[in-house]
Design a protein around this motif. Structure first.
Motif, PDB file in Angstrom:
ATOM      1  N   ILE A 146      -5.371 -72.407 -22.792  1.00 35.58           N
ATOM      2  CA  ILE A 146      -5.422 -73.808 -23.209  1.00 35.58           C
ATOM      3  C   ILE A 146      -6.554 -74.511 -22.473  1.00 35.58           C
ATOM      4  N   GLY A 147      -7.487 -75.072 -23.242  1.00 41.53           N
ATOM      5  CA  GLY A 147      -8.630 -75.780 -22.664  1.00 41.53           C
ATOM      6  C   GLY A 147      -9.842 -74.913 -22.457  1.00 41.53           C
ATOM      7  N   ALA A 148      -9.989 -73.862 -23.244  1.00 39.07           N
ATOM      8  CA  ALA A 148     -11.092 -72.914 -23.033  1.00 39.07           C
ATOM      9  C   ALA A 148     -12.445 -73.512 -23.377  1.00 39.07           C
ATOM     10  N   ASN A 149     -12.498 -74.371 -24.376  1.00 37.81           N
ATOM     11  CA  ASN A 149     -13.772 -74.919 -24.828  1.00 37.81           C
ATOM     12  C   ASN A 149     -14.015 -76.307 -24.261  1.00 37.81           C
ATOM     13  N   THR A 150     -13.095 -77.214 -24.500  1.00 38.11           N
ATOM     14  CA  THR A 150     -13.177 -78.554 -23.925  1.00 38.11           C
ATOM     15  C   THR A 150     -11.894 -78.851 -23.166  1.00 38.11           C
ATOM     16  N   ASP A 151     -11.976 -79.726 -22.172  1.00 34.46           N
ATOM     17  CA  ASP A 151     -10.860 -79.930 -21.250  1.00 34.46           C
ATOM     18  C   ASP A 151      -9.659 -80.549 -21.958  1.00 34.46           C
ATOM     19  N   VAL A 179      -4.113 -71.916 -18.271  1.00 37.13           N
ATOM     20  CA  VAL A 179      -4.673 -73.261 -18.423  1.00 37.13           C
ATOM     21  C   VAL A 179      -5.871 -73.396 -17.503  1.00 37.13           C
ATOM     22  N   ILE A 180      -6.866 -74.154 -17.956  1.00 39.15           N
ATOM     23  CA  ILE A 180      -8.043 -74.402 -17.131  1.00 39.15           C
ATOM     24  C   ILE A 180      -8.451 -75.857 -17.282  1.00 39.15           C
ATOM     25  N   SER A 181      -8.805 -76.483 -16.171  1.00 42.41           N
ATOM     26  CA  SER A 181      -9.151 -77.901 -16.211  1.00 42.41           C
ATOM     27  C   SER A 181      -9.938 -78.275 -14.966  1.00 42.41           C
ATOM     28  N   SER A 207     -11.564 -75.958 -12.077  1.00 47.55           N
ATOM     29  CA  SER A 207     -13.012 -75.873 -11.942  1.00 47.55           C
ATOM     30  C   SER A 207     -13.494 -76.851 -10.882  1.00 47.55           C
ATOM     31  N   VAL A 208     -14.202 -76.329  -9.875  1.00 47.74           N
ATOM     32  CA  VAL A 208     -14.811 -77.156  -8.836  1.00 47.74           C
ATOM     33  C   VAL A 208     -16.281 -76.764  -8.771  1.00 47.74           C
ATOM     34  N   THR A 209     -17.143 -77.633  -9.245  1.00 47.99           N
ATOM     35  CA  THR A 209     -18.571 -77.322  -9.342  1.00 47.99           C
ATOM     36  C   THR A 209     -19.296 -77.567  -8.025  1.00 47.99           C
ATOM     37  N   THR A 210     -18.900 -78.612  -7.326  1.00 51.07           N
ATOM     38  CA  THR A 210     -19.567 -79.029  -6.097  1.00 51.07           C
ATOM     39  C   THR A 210     -18.601 -79.832  -5.251  1.00 51.07           C
ATOM     40  N   LEU A 211     -18.829 -79.866  -3.932  1.00 49.39           N
ATOM     41  CA  LEU A 211     -18.070 -80.723  -3.033  1.00 49.39           C
ATOM     42  C   LEU A 211     -18.780 -82.053  -2.799  1.00 49.39           C
ATOM     43  N   ASP A 212     -19.995 -82.156  -3.284  1.00 46.24           N
ATOM     44  CA  ASP A 212     -20.822 -83.353  -3.112  1.00 46.24           C
ATOM     45  C   ASP A 212     -20.399 -84.396  -4.149  1.00 46.24           C
ATOM     46  N   GLY A 240       4.443 -73.520  -7.381  1.00 46.13           N
ATOM     47  CA  GLY A 240       4.635 -72.104  -7.687  1.00 46.13           C
ATOM     48  C   GLY A 240       3.743 -71.575  -8.784  1.00 46.13           C
ATOM     49  N   ILE A 241       2.668 -72.293  -9.090  1.00 50.11           N
ATOM     50  CA  ILE A 241       1.763 -71.887 -10.165  1.00 50.11           C
ATOM     51  C   ILE A 241       0.572 -71.146  -9.562  1.00 50.11           C
ATOM     52  N   PRO A 242       0.295 -69.923  -9.953  1.00 45.62           N
ATOM     53  CA  PRO A 242      -0.881 -69.202  -9.446  1.00 45.62           C
ATOM     54  C   PRO A 242      -2.161 -69.942  -9.833  1.00 45.62           C
ATOM     55  N   VAL A 243      -3.101 -70.068  -8.873  1.00 45.85           N
ATOM     56  CA  VAL A 243      -4.296 -70.876  -9.112  1.00 45.85           C
ATOM     57  C   VAL A 243      -5.563 -70.095  -8.755  1.00 45.85           C
ATOM     58  N   THR A 244      -6.495 -70.098  -9.693  1.00 45.29           N
ATOM     59  CA  THR A 244      -7.843 -69.584  -9.461  1.00 45.29           C
ATOM     60  C   THR A 244      -8.796 -70.772  -9.355  1.00 45.29           C
ATOM     61  N   VAL A 245      -9.704 -70.737  -8.392  1.00 41.98           N
ATOM     62  CA  VAL A 245     -10.752 -71.754  -8.359  1.00 41.98           C
ATOM     63  C   VAL A 245     -11.967 -71.194  -9.081  1.00 41.98           C
ATOM     64  N   MET A 246     -12.475 -71.979 -10.035  1.00 41.89           N
ATOM     65  CA  MET A 246     -13.653 -71.581 -10.802  1.00 41.89           C
ATOM     66  C   MET A 246     -14.848 -72.389 -10.312  1.00 41.89           C
ATOM     67  N   MET A 247     -15.846 -71.727  -9.754  1.00 42.54           N
ATOM     68  CA  MET A 247     -17.092 -72.405  -9.426  1.00 42.54           C
ATOM     69  C   MET A 247     -17.991 -72.212 -10.637  1.00 42.54           C
ATOM     70  N   ALA A 248     -17.898 -73.197 -11.529  1.00 40.62           N
ATOM     71  CA  ALA A 248     -18.560 -73.022 -12.816  1.00 40.62           C
ATOM     72  C   ALA A 248     -19.131 -74.348 -13.299  1.00 40.62           C
ATOM     73  N   PRO A 249     -20.467 -74.381 -13.482  1.00 37.35           N
ATOM     74  CA  PRO A 249     -21.375 -73.278 -13.209  1.00 37.35           C
ATOM     75  C   PRO A 249     -21.956 -73.369 -11.803  1.00 37.35           C
TER      76      PRO A 249
END
Length: 373
Positions: A146-151, A179-181, A207-212, A240-249
């Motif tokens: 869910i949310g593969a193309n637009t958030d 899910v991705i957002s 998705s976390v692109t930058t910390l700035d 309890g939800i497994p979470v991946t951080v996406m540095m994208a792009p």
């Protein structure tokens, strides 16, 4: 064709766009160039409709009804980890200038530029369409992204709640979803996602692109601030939800220096693992991104595009499935090596969660499972 502040000139010559466009306040793209399928080209010119200080006017969001008769999309791309997806919205208010989904707006006769982030197609009947999809005779469940193309949790969702209604259907049918957002709004739906995760039916990517924060505001003007995304990782993990951080792009010479600190911050927030995608500039995105660089990061523009071409075989983009997400050449290899090492140092190397399909069931009263009375 709709006239907007800033003006459009029809039948303008289709030349490379100038390096600077006025854009609109609070939006990511600097222009609204025509899509590649249009027979007439639009070009921005200054018609005097600017604020007293010379800044461009605000651009309101227009919401159109998406009359699609289906809700689940499929793909056969070998470099994508899912083959079914749901996008409750077409277009995205987040306005990320690099968004790979922008060219899709051209298919509907709208610009991949400002139109993409201000003309949004919404699917109010998405939940009903999904229920009908689940009730098809012989349907065999497999995970849906869910949310593969637009958030799916873009700002419009706060009011519309189309994504939330779709989640309710997935929960009722006990259907596995990813899910991705990049929105903190996903935390609103933890009451649905948490119980599903307890049954192995959900995993999430943030998705976390930058910390700035300043760079994030320029790149992704209506998305959640970086610290809010880290807080969202923590909230999802605590539920309890497994979470991946996406540095994208990862954008060379702009965000690649953040690989190590960003992954360390994500690990501290509770992420389980990490992945990345290298900046992609297909079709109209190339010129939109170059306009953005010239306007927002002119001192870095030459270096960024030089490195992009070094990782794309001398071109701005290479669509080859095997390399489009990672690039080629020494600099791409260096990024890959740094990312792998940072994952190990930060402990973001937990095995990826496998979702279960064995719990899928059609509830009483559905088309395939009639009620007793």
């Amino acid at each position: 064709m709709t006239e907007r502040p800033g003006g459009y000139a029809l039948n303008a010559p289709q030349e490379a766009p100038p390096l600077h466009r006025p854009g609109a306040r609070g939006r990511g793209a600097r222009s609204n160039v025509s899509g590649r399928h249009e027979t007439l080209a639009r070009e921005v010119f200054d018609d005097g409709w600017t604020e007293a200080d010379g800044t461009p006017p605000r651009l309101a969001t227009t919401v159109l009804r998406d009359a699609s008769k289906s809700i689940v999309s499929t793909n056969r791309s070998p470099d994508i980890s899912f083959d079914q997806s749901i996008n409750p919205y077409r277009g995205c208010e987040h306005g990320c200038v690099y968004c790979y989904a922008r060219p899709s707006h051209a298919y509907w006769g709208y610009s991949p530029g400002l139109d993409f982030e201000s003309v949004i197609f919404a699917k109010p009947n998405g939940a009903a369409l999904l229920e009908a999809f689940f009730n098809k005779t012989g349907y065999q469940p497999k995970p849906i992204m869910i949310g593969a193309n637009t958030d799916a949790w873009q700002p419009l969702e706060r009011e519309r709640q189309h994504t939330r209604e779709i989640l309710k259907v997935c929960a009722r049918y006990r259907h596995p979803i990813s899910v991705i957002s990049k929105s903190a709004l996903i935390r609103r739906d933890i009451d649905i996602l948490g119980p599903m995760a307890a049954d192995g039916l959900v995993k999430a990517a943030i998705s976390v692109t930058t910390l700035d924060r300043r760079l994030a505001r320029d790149l992704e003007p209506r998305a959640a601030a970086p610290h809010r995304r880290l807080e969202t990782i923590t909230a999802l993990k605590q539920a309890g939800i497994p979470v991946t951080v996406m540095m994208a792009p990862i954008i060379p010479a702009l965000t690649d220096h953040e690989i190590e600190p960003l992954l360390a911050a994500a690990a501290e927030a509770g992420a389980d693992n990490a992945a990345y995608v290298l900046l992609r500039l297909p079709l109209e995105i190339r010129d939109l991104f170059r306009e953005w660089l010239a306007d927002k990061r002119p001192a870095s523009a030459g270096r960024v595009m030089s490195l992009v071409r070094q990782m794309r075989g001398g071109k701005d983009y290479d669509s080859d499935w095997a390399t489009r997400g990672r690039g080629t050449g020494p600099y791409a290899q260096l990024i890959a090596s740094r990312f792998r090492q940072a994952i190990k140092r930060s402990g973001l190397d937990a095995p990826r969660t496998a979702l279960t399909t064995s719990l899928f069931e059609r509830p009483l009263g559905s088309a395939e499972q009639p009620g007793l009375f």
